[in-house]
Each structure stands twice: as C-alpha cells, then as structure tokens.
Write a protein that holds these residues in place. Structure first.
Motif, mmCIF file in Angstrom:
data_model
loop_
_atom_site.group_PDB
_atom_site.id
_atom_site.type_symbol
_atom_site.label_atom_id
_atom_site.label_comp_id
_atom_site.label_asym_id
_atom_site.label_seq_id
_atom_site.Cartn_x
_atom_site.Cartn_y
_atom_site.Cartn_z
ATOM 1 N N ALA A 1 -8.525 102.035 -9.508
ATOM 2 C CA ALA A 1 -7.226 102.332 -8.909
ATOM 3 C C ALA A 1 -6.300 102.833 -10.004
ATOM 4 N N LEU A 2 -5.233 103.552 -9.557
ATOM 5 C CA LEU A 2 -4.231 104.035 -10.505
ATOM 6 C C LEU A 2 -3.231 102.918 -10.785
ATOM 7 N N VAL A 3 -3.683 101.904 -11.518
ATOM 8 C CA VAL A 3 -2.848 100.743 -11.766
ATOM 9 C C VAL A 3 -2.616 100.606 -13.272
ATOM 10 N N TYR A 4 -1.414 100.200 -13.613
ATOM 11 C CA TYR A 4 -1.007 100.006 -15.003
ATOM 12 C C TYR A 4 -0.418 98.598 -15.126
ATOM 13 N N PHE A 5 -0.782 97.890 -16.177
ATOM 14 C CA PHE A 5 -0.237 96.553 -16.431
ATOM 15 C C PHE A 5 0.585 96.615 -17.714
ATOM 16 N N TYR A 6 1.753 95.998 -17.690
ATOM 17 C CA TYR A 6 2.588 95.989 -18.893
ATOM 18 C C TYR A 6 3.508 94.774 -18.849
ATOM 19 N N HIS A 7 3.973 94.410 -20.057
ATOM 20 C CA HIS A 7 4.912 93.296 -20.204
ATOM 21 C C HIS A 7 6.324 93.853 -20.320
ATOM 22 N N ALA A 8 7.258 93.093 -19.796
ATOM 23 C CA ALA A 8 8.661 93.476 -19.887
ATOM 24 C C ALA A 8 9.520 92.211 -19.816
ATOM 25 N N VAL A 9 10.826 92.410 -19.968
ATOM 26 C CA VAL A 9 11.781 91.300 -19.848
ATOM 27 C C VAL A 9 12.705 91.622 -18.685
ATOM 28 N N TYR A 10 12.786 90.677 -17.768
ATOM 29 C CA TYR A 10 13.596 90.885 -16.565
ATOM 30 C C TYR A 10 14.413 89.633 -16.292
ATOM 31 N N ARG A 11 15.700 89.857 -16.186
ATOM 32 C CA ARG A 11 16.643 88.755 -15.945
ATOM 33 C C ARG A 11 16.483 87.644 -16.985
ATOM 34 N N GLY A 12 16.282 88.077 -18.241
ATOM 35 C CA GLY A 12 16.245 87.133 -19.354
ATOM 36 C C GLY A 12 14.935 86.387 -19.558
ATOM 37 N N GLU A 13 13.889 86.768 -18.840
ATOM 38 C CA GLU A 13 12.614 86.087 -19.020
ATOM 39 C C GLU A 13 11.480 87.104 -19.044
ATOM 40 N N PRO A 14 10.406 86.788 -19.776
ATOM 41 C CA PRO A 14 9.278 87.721 -19.846
ATOM 42 C C PRO A 14 8.534 87.758 -18.519
ATOM 43 N N VAL A 15 8.081 88.956 -18.150
ATOM 44 C CA VAL A 15 7.331 89.132 -16.908
ATOM 45 C C VAL A 15 6.133 90.037 -17.188
ATOM 46 N N ARG A 16 5.136 89.928 -16.307
ATOM 47 C CA ARG A 16 3.975 90.806 -16.329
ATOM 48 C C ARG A 16 4.041 91.622 -15.049
ATOM 49 N N ILE A 17 3.959 92.953 -15.196
ATOM 50 C CA ILE A 17 4.167 93.844 -14.056
ATOM 51 C C ILE A 17 2.926 94.701 -13.856
ATOM 52 N N ALA A 18 2.550 94.850 -12.575
ATOM 53 C CA ALA A 18 1.486 95.777 -12.187
ATOM 54 C C ALA A 18 2.130 96.947 -11.461
ATOM 55 N N ALA A 19 1.848 98.173 -11.930
ATOM 56 C CA ALA A 19 2.416 99.384 -11.319
ATOM 57 C C ALA A 19 1.271 100.182 -10.706
ATOM 58 N N LEU A 20 1.299 100.342 -9.377
ATOM 59 C CA LEU A 20 0.216 101.012 -8.655
ATOM 60 C C LEU A 20 0.742 102.284 -7.994
ATOM 61 N N TYR A 21 0.092 103.417 -8.280
ATOM 62 C CA TYR A 21 0.437 104.661 -7.607
ATOM 63 C C TYR A 21 -0.372 104.757 -6.324
ATOM 64 N N GLN A 22 0.360 104.877 -5.169
ATOM 65 C CA GLN A 22 -0.271 104.853 -3.855
ATOM 66 C C GLN A 22 0.012 106.164 -3.115
ATOM 67 N N PRO A 23 -1.030 106.887 -2.740
ATOM 68 C CA PRO A 23 -0.789 108.121 -1.960
ATOM 69 C C PRO A 23 -0.227 107.772 -0.564
ATOM 70 N N VAL A 24 0.793 108.528 -0.117
ATOM 71 C CA VAL A 24 1.360 108.380 1.230
ATOM 72 C C VAL A 24 1.504 109.777 1.838
#
Length: 450
Positions: A103-126
C-alpha cells in the motif's frame, strides 16, 4: 565467573529489549495501518467533493482509545481539509514509503499537542463518474501504549535475567566450593609437612583435572631431592678431601714449632707451602665443581667464539707450560661459534688444559684444536701417561684418579674431568676420551651441538 556472566546477561538483555521493541513497533504499525484502511473505506466522492462518512461511534473510537489517544485527518484530492483534526502534522517530504505492506503508506514520528505521536499516512484513490483523484488519510496515535509495552518488556527481561544470574551465582558458588575442597586438603597436606619431608603428594586427594598439577609438584620435589642429595654428597666429599691436607698442614706446623735446625725448618716450610698450594688447588676445584653442578653461570646463554676462548685460556696457562718446557700449541679454524655460558666454558677449558699440562712430562706436548665438520669440536691432546680404556668411564666420578695419573702426580684432586663432564653436559655437549698420537697420551674430544 559471575562478573563476566553479568556483563553477558546485560548485553543479552539490551539485545532482547531492542528486538522486542522492534517487534512491538511492527505490531502497532500494523494496527495503525488497519485503522487507516478502515477510515479510507469511508472516504468517497459525493457531488464532486471528497467526503468522509465517519459515524459518531467510529469518530469517538478514533478520538480516544483505551491504550492512548488517536487522531485522524482526511485531505481531499486538491489538498483541501475534509474531516478530522486539521492541524495534524503533515507528511514530511523525506519519509520513505513502507516496504512492509502492499500500500502507499508512510509512517513517521511527529509532535502533536505537546506529545510525541506515530502517524500513518495512506494515499487512497477515490473516484466517480465525473472525477478521479487520490485522497490522503492520516491516523496518528500517542506513544503511551508503546512505552508501556516497552517498559513491560524491559522489566520482564531484566527480572528473568536477574533470576538467571542469581541462580548461576548460587550454582557457581557451590561448584567452586566443591571443586576447591580437594585443593584445600592438598594445601593442608603441604602446610602440615616437615621441612625435610620431600615425599610425593597423593594425586588421589584432588580431582583428575588437577592431578597434572600434583604430578608437576611431585616432579619438582624429585628434582629438589636430587639437588639436596648432590649438595650433601658434595659437602661430605669436600670435608673428606680437605680433612687430609689440613691435618698434614697442622702436623707440619707443629713440627716447625719444635724444630731448631734452620735447614730442617726450611724443608718443613717448603712442605707447608706445597701442601698449601695443593689445598688451594683442591678448594678451587671444589668450588668449580659446585658451580658446574648447580649451573651458577653469570648471564644468559650467548653466542661465543670457541676459538677465542681456547686461545685465551691457553695464554693464561702458558706460564705453567713454559715452566715444564712443554710445547703448547693451538690448531684449527679461526671462527667456530657455540652457544653457552662464557664463565662455565672458560672453567671447563681451564680444567681440561690444566690437567693436560699437569700430567704431561717435562719436554712433552699439549695440542689444542678447534674445528667444525658437522658440529663444533674441541680437542686437547697431550703426551702424558694417558688413561687405560678400562678406567675411562670411572675417571669422571668425583675424586677418582686413574692409576697412571697417580704415578705421575700424587697431589691431584680427581675433580678436573668431573668438572669438564658436568659443564659439557650443561651445554648439551658430548665428551670422548681417546688415545693420543701413536697410541700414547690422552686425547679429550668435546662435540658441541649445532
């Protein structure tokens, strides 16, 4: 044993911990991708716009999770915000696509609202009948669950490893005490022995793995017994041999005290001088024998010129040869080298050449030869009485003198050839007694190792 074991266990614990964290991240990323795909199935195009049909219940489950907080964001095909948290950190440009999933998925770390988060970003055809494009679905989760799992894995690993080290320490303690118990019995045996007790230790006192040590100790004790026996024999022989000339000296001194005739007095004093010279010679030979028997050489083995040594000793004894009008000659090659102790080899040559001069009659010949055929070789040949073949083995015994030698020189010590033999043996050399030229005299040949 415990200290290196603890180090190895610590290294193993770190390795297991990192491997477990990687496995946990893989599992949580798979769960995060599943949530992202579930959300992407609710994204569609309605009236030419991208919409996300997320029911309240699903939305509630996305907003909060029993293990941590979850956030999501849906972005349309033109980059417009559709649903979720519009301030969720965007996908960085340098993030590589995950190769673990089709799948066209990307995983990355970021900081959101003052706390570390792990985010999955998926490109979905519509798409629909009027428009086609790719929407971006992002789902992020806080890291409390991962951290809790990491701590649990770490604590469980450390607890198991600590119990393992403790069990190993107990086992090692008992094993070492069991293994050292026979050595303690051996130590008690050593401490209980008298200084004169040099008998063997019993190998049955220790385990078979330690018996080579006991065998080495017994071998050392045997060598020590040989050394002490040699010292005792030397002391007994020396006291016996010195007793006679000292008694003679005392008798001569008493005679000199009672004598009033000057001529008789001079004869007695001359006898005292001769007895003193013989006693000094005997004492020097005894000291040389002790040095030879115990290897009291000064310095380490070194490469020496045998030719130079023979020349040096010949020059030192040339005066004695001149007194007896003896032809003392040197023959042989110039550079013949051997490995040995300079002091002991000098002592051996001095005894050998001195014997030849002493037992060679006035006007005789003594030849010193040094050459090398296969091995370095030394020969000292004289024109004296020689040694009968039947006595050639016996003359190497301390204080033994051949009958032919006694007839020529009554004041000998019987130690010269003993010293020569012992020093030659220390250098791994072989000694031979042969007839001289035309069957007269004695030829002593010493063959040194390569």
């Amino acid at each position: 044993m415990i200290f290196p074991l603890a180090i190895l266990v610590a290294i193993d614990a770190v390795t297991v911990y990192h491997a477990s964290i990687e496995a946990a991240d893989l599992a949580y990323d798979r769960s995060l991708l599943a949530s992202t795909r579930a959300l992407s199935e609710r994204v569609s195009i309605v009236d030419g716009k991208v919409v996300a049909d997320v029911p309240y219940v699903a939305l509630d489950s996305f907003e909060t999770d029993t293990l941590g907080r979850i956030y999501y964001k849906v972005t349309g095909i033109h980059g417009d915000f559709v649903s979720g948290y519009d301030d969720l950190p965007p996908l960085p440009k340098n993030v590589q696509r995950s190769q673990a999933y089709p799948a066209l998925v990307y995983f990355y770390h970021a900081v959101y609202r003052g706390e570390p988060v792990r985010i999955a970003a998926l490109y979905q055809p519509v798409y629909d009948d009027t428009i086609r494009g790719i929407a971006l679905i992002q789902v992020g989760e806080s890291l409390e669950a991962r951290r809790d799992l990491a701590r649990k894995i770490l604590f469980d690993t450390l607890l198991r490893e600590a119990l393992l080290v403790l069990a190993a320490a107990v086992l090692v303690w008992f094993a070492v005490r069991f293994a050292l118990r026979p050595l303690k019995r051996l130590a008690d045996d050593v401490e209980a022995r008298k200084p004169t007790d040099l008998s063997d230790f019993n190998p049955a006192l220790v385990h078979k793995e330690v018996r080579p040590l006991v065998a080495a100790m017994n071998g050392y004790m045997a060598r020590l017994q040989t050394l002490i026996a040699g010292q005792r024999r030397f002391i007994a022989d020396a006291s016996h041999q010195l007793r006679t000339p000292l008694t003679v000296l005392k008798t001569q001194a008493e005679l000199a005290q009672r004598e009033h005739d000057p001529r008789a007095m001079r004869e007695i004093v001359h006898g005292i001088g001769a007895t003193t010279d013989a006693t000094v010679h005997l004492a020097n030979r005894l000291l040389s024998l002790a040095r030879a028997e115990h290897g009291a050489a000064e310095g380490e083995l070194q490469t020496l010129s045998l030719s130079d040594l023979v020349r040096q000793v010949g020059l030192e004894l040339a005066v004695e040869a001149v007194k007896k009008d003896i032809d003392l000659s040197f023959e042989g090659q110039r550079e013949v080298q051997v490995r040995g102790h300079a002091l002991l080899l000098h002592e051996m040559l001095a005894n050998l050449i001195d014997n030849a001069i002493r037992y060679t009659p006035r006007g005789g010949k003594v030849a010193m030869r040094v050459f090398k055929v296969d091995v370095p070789m030394l020969e000292v040949e004289d024109s004296g009485p020689g040694i009968p073949e039947a006595e050639r083995e016996r003359v190497f015994a301390p204080f033994y003198r051949a009958t032919s030698a006694q007839a020529v020189n009554t004041a000998g010590s019987g130690l010269g050839l003993t010293i020569v033999r012992d020093i030659a043996a220390m250098h791994g050399a072989k000694i031979e007694l042969l007839d001289g030229a035309q069957g007269a005299g004695l030829k002593v040949r010493i063959l040194f190792p390569h």
